[in-house]
Scaffold this motif. Structure first.
Motif, PDB file in Angstrom:
ATOM      1  N   GLY A 174       0.808  -1.214   0.000  1.00 57.12           N
ATOM      2  CA  GLY A 174       0.000   0.000   0.000  1.00 57.12           C
ATOM      3  C   GLY A 174       0.843   1.267   0.000  1.00 57.12           C
ATOM      4  O   GLY A 174       0.379   2.326   0.407  1.00 57.12           O
ATOM      5  N   THR A 175       2.083   1.155  -0.452  1.00 57.40           N
ATOM      6  CA  THR A 175       3.006   2.289  -0.477  1.00 57.40           C
ATOM      7  C   THR A 175       2.835   3.079  -1.770  1.00 57.40           C
ATOM      8  O   THR A 175       2.982   2.525  -2.858  1.00 57.40           O
ATOM      9  N   ALA A 176       2.541   4.347  -1.652  1.00 51.52           N
ATOM     10  CA  ALA A 176       2.363   5.205  -2.824  1.00 51.52           C
ATOM     11  C   ALA A 176       3.672   5.323  -3.594  1.00 51.52           C
ATOM     12  O   ALA A 176       4.721   5.613  -3.014  1.00 51.52           O
ATOM     13  N   HIS A 177       3.596   5.075  -4.882  1.00 55.33           N
ATOM     14  CA  HIS A 177       4.753   5.206  -5.764  1.00 55.33           C
ATOM     15  C   HIS A 177       4.252   5.288  -7.199  1.00 55.33           C
ATOM     16  O   HIS A 177       3.080   5.038  -7.471  1.00 55.33           O
ATOM     17  N   ARG A 178       5.155   5.627  -8.090  1.00 58.60           N
ATOM     18  CA  ARG A 178       4.815   5.680  -9.504  1.00 58.60           C
ATOM     19  C   ARG A 178       5.922   4.995 -10.285  1.00 58.60           C
ATOM     20  O   ARG A 178       7.103   5.290 -10.085  1.00 58.60           O
ATOM     21  N   LEU A 179       5.528   4.084 -11.180  1.00 54.79           N
ATOM     22  CA  LEU A 179       6.488   3.371 -12.011  1.00 54.79           C
ATOM     23  C   LEU A 179       6.663   4.133 -13.323  1.00 54.79           C
ATOM     24  O   LEU A 179       5.680   4.495 -13.972  1.00 54.79           O
ATOM     25  N   HIS A 180       7.912   4.397 -13.694  1.00 54.94           N
ATOM     26  CA  HIS A 180       8.218   5.066 -14.955  1.00 54.94           C
ATOM     27  C   HIS A 180       8.951   4.067 -15.851  1.00 54.94           C
ATOM     28  O   HIS A 180       9.923   3.453 -15.423  1.00 54.94           O
ATOM     29  N   GLU A 181       8.472   3.910 -17.068  1.00 60.23           N
ATOM     30  CA  GLU A 181       9.179   3.080 -18.046  1.00 60.23           C
ATOM     31  C   GLU A 181       9.926   3.997 -18.997  1.00 60.23           C
ATOM     32  O   GLU A 181       9.418   5.046 -19.396  1.00 60.23           O
TER      33      GLU A 181
ATOM     34  N   ILE B 167      12.254   3.739   2.471  1.00 60.49           N
ATOM     35  CA  ILE B 167      12.937   3.107   3.611  1.00 60.49           C
ATOM     36  C   ILE B 167      11.939   2.317   4.458  1.00 60.49           C
ATOM     37  O   ILE B 167      12.206   1.190   4.869  1.00 60.49           O
ATOM     38  N   ALA B 168      10.762   2.885   4.686  1.00 61.37           N
ATOM     39  CA  ALA B 168       9.743   2.217   5.497  1.00 61.37           C
ATOM     40  C   ALA B 168       9.250   0.929   4.837  1.00 61.37           C
ATOM     41  O   ALA B 168       8.812   0.005   5.530  1.00 61.37           O
ATOM     42  N   ALA B 169       9.335   0.843   3.522  1.00 62.51           N
ATOM     43  CA  ALA B 169       8.856  -0.343   2.798  1.00 62.51           C
ATOM     44  C   ALA B 169       9.799  -1.538   2.946  1.00 62.51           C
ATOM     45  O   ALA B 169       9.427  -2.667   2.627  1.00 62.51           O
TER      46      ALA B 169
END
Length: 165
Positions: free
Chosen positions: A17-24, A145-147
């Motif tokens: 549930g960690t907010a992130h965005r994947l960039h290709e 870091i928390a992930a």
């Protein structure tokens, strides 16, 4: 029976549930090219160096993209001797679901040792490896870091002198 493929860093972050965005960024793999495509300076990236310990565990060292690793402090933070740090090859990375050039501190190996340079915590929004050389993850450094459940922080990086410009 074959073991299931390891989850990608983005899949692991999503599961947490960690907010992130994947960039290709297909065809763009060098740090300078990736920074140009993403529109960020190298100092706002986190690179992760991968080592294999004598017991076959991965040691992942995460630091600002423009920093250099300090091997002695890294070994001490990981609880090993400096000579025990062997760079991970492509085959070992593949077992963890990673590719060279796309190493992430978020990995599907519960026994991995992950050490962040203490400067990463205060970096804010960063980009780091997405598991493959042609993907990057955008995430808040504190969330990154928390992930990582067993993450430790230490002074493992040598940062360039800002006054040297």
């Amino acid at each position: 029976m074959n073991a299931p493929a390891p989850a990608s860093p983005s899949e692991l972050l999503t599961a947490l549930g960690t907010a992130h965005r994947l960039h290709e960024h297909p065809g763009v793999t060098t740090p300078v090219e990736v920074c140009a495509v993403l529109g960020v300076p190298l100092s706002e990236t986190v690179k992760t160096l991968a080592f294999v310990l004598p017991d076959d565990r991965l040691l992942l060292a995460a630091m600002p993209g423009h920093a250099r690793v300090r091997y002695g402090p890294l070994a001490r933070a990981a609880g090993v001797r400096r000579p025990d740090l062997t760079p991970a090859d492509a085959a070992r990375l593949a077992r963890a679901g990673l590719q060279p050039g796309g190493v992430s501190p978020v990995v599907d190996e519960p026994d991995a040792v992950v050490v962040f340079d203490e400067s990463v915590l205060g970096m804010g929004r960063i980009h780091c490896g997405g598991g493959r050389a042609d993907t990057s993850i955008e995430i808040r450094s504190a969330d990154l870091i928390a992930a990582v459940a067993k993450a430790t922080t230490a002074q493992i990086a040598e940062l360039p002198d800002a006054s040297a410009d």
